[in-house]
Design an enzyme around this catalytic site. Structure first.
Site, short mmCIF file in Angstrom:
data_model
loop_
_atom_site.label_atom_id
_atom_site.label_comp_id
_atom_site.label_asym_id
_atom_site.label_seq_id
_atom_site.Cartn_x
_atom_site.Cartn_y
_atom_site.Cartn_z
N TYR A 1 -0.90 -0.32 10.60
CA TYR A 1 -1.13 -0.88 9.29
C TYR A 1 0.07 -0.23 8.53
CZ TYR A 1 -3.37 -1.50 4.55
OH TYR A 1 -3.56 -1.80 3.27
N SER B 1 0.85 -1.23 -0.07
CA SER B 1 -0.10 0.13 -0.11
C SER B 1 0.79 1.28 0.03
CB SER B 1 -1.01 -0.05 1.20
OG SER B 1 -1.65 1.33 1.26
#
Length: 253
Positions: A145, A132
């Site tokens: 995350y 990501s």
């Protein structure tokens, strides 16, 4: 290597979103796909849709994953499974931290550890890590995350070093915002509300665009390794510079 040089793939997090699209694309190119996810019902739908081999297991269950892979010759590993929790480290509890590390990082490390030796022995294989932009740029919230995706960026680079001298390729696909159901899951809101909040009026990449990127990297000649593809909306930019102003005890952002 062209798709014709590969036979079997593992795709994690295959029951929805990018994982579903990637599994579908690999099947369309003649690959036998073992699809891993926790949702047995959705995996059954995927099996009916394109003929994957479903495995309803949690990728963080090392015993189950090890048993599944025992004796299985895998040419392509797609580490796609991922979870996220709202908020930053100030609002995270122990479960928030541990689950994200277990699914986003530890599971991918173990899958790679279990499958890389066979690829090295056969002098052929491809590991695709779906990360990501959160692993490369800082923006508000989701601290754990961000940390796990940054770690997977390093893992992707390091796997190339580990596989040096053999025709084992490693690709990091690094998406920005993509139209999936992850926002509904993270915020625990109705999918229709999430769609209106995050996608309506925006020009968003689709899961098929991520599958296109994966297919491009895999189908490159054996002497070409596509190391990283950063893929985000044309109208999205990562990062940004903010400076807070103090007025006594008040903070003006």
């Amino acid at each position: 290597m062209p798709f014709s040089d590969y036979k079997t793939a593992i795709v994690t997090g295959a029951s929805a979103g990018m994982g579903w699209a990637i599994a579908e694309r690999l099947r369309a190119n003649g690959i036998t796909v073992h699809a891993l996810a926790r949702n047995a019902e959705k995996l059954a739908d995927l099996e009916k849709h394109c003929g994957v081999i479903p495995h309803a297991i949690d990728v963080s269950d090392l015993k189950a994953v090890t048993e599944l892979l025992s004796g299985l010759e895998v040419d392509i590993l797609v580490n796609n499974a991922g979870v996220s929790r709202p908020g930053n480290l100030l609002s995270s509890d122990a479960f928030d931290v541990d689950e994200q590390i277990d699914v986003n990082l530890r599971a991918a490390l173990h899958l790679s550890r279990l499958l890389l030796p066979g690829m090295m022995e056969r002098d052929s294989g491809h590991i695709v890590n779906i990360t990501s932009i959160a692993g490369h740029y800082e923006f508000g919230g989701h601290t754990v995350y961000h940390a796990t995706k940054a770690a997977m960026h390093t893992v992707s680079r390091q796997l190339r070093v580990d596989a040096f001298g053999r025709r084992v390729r490693v690709t990091e696909i690094c998406p920005g915002r993509v139209e999936t159901d992850i926002f509904a899951k993270v915020e625990k809101i109705d999918p229709a509300l999430a769609k209106k909040k995050y996608f309506e009026g925006f020009e968003m990449p689709q899961t098929s665009d991520i599958a296109d990127a994966v297919a491009y990297a895999i189908d490159a000649p054996h002497y070409v390794n596509i190391g990283m593809i950063e893929l985000m909306p044309t109208l999205q930019v990562p990062g940004g510079l903010r400076t807070a102003k103090r007025d006594g005890d008040n903070v003006i952002l």
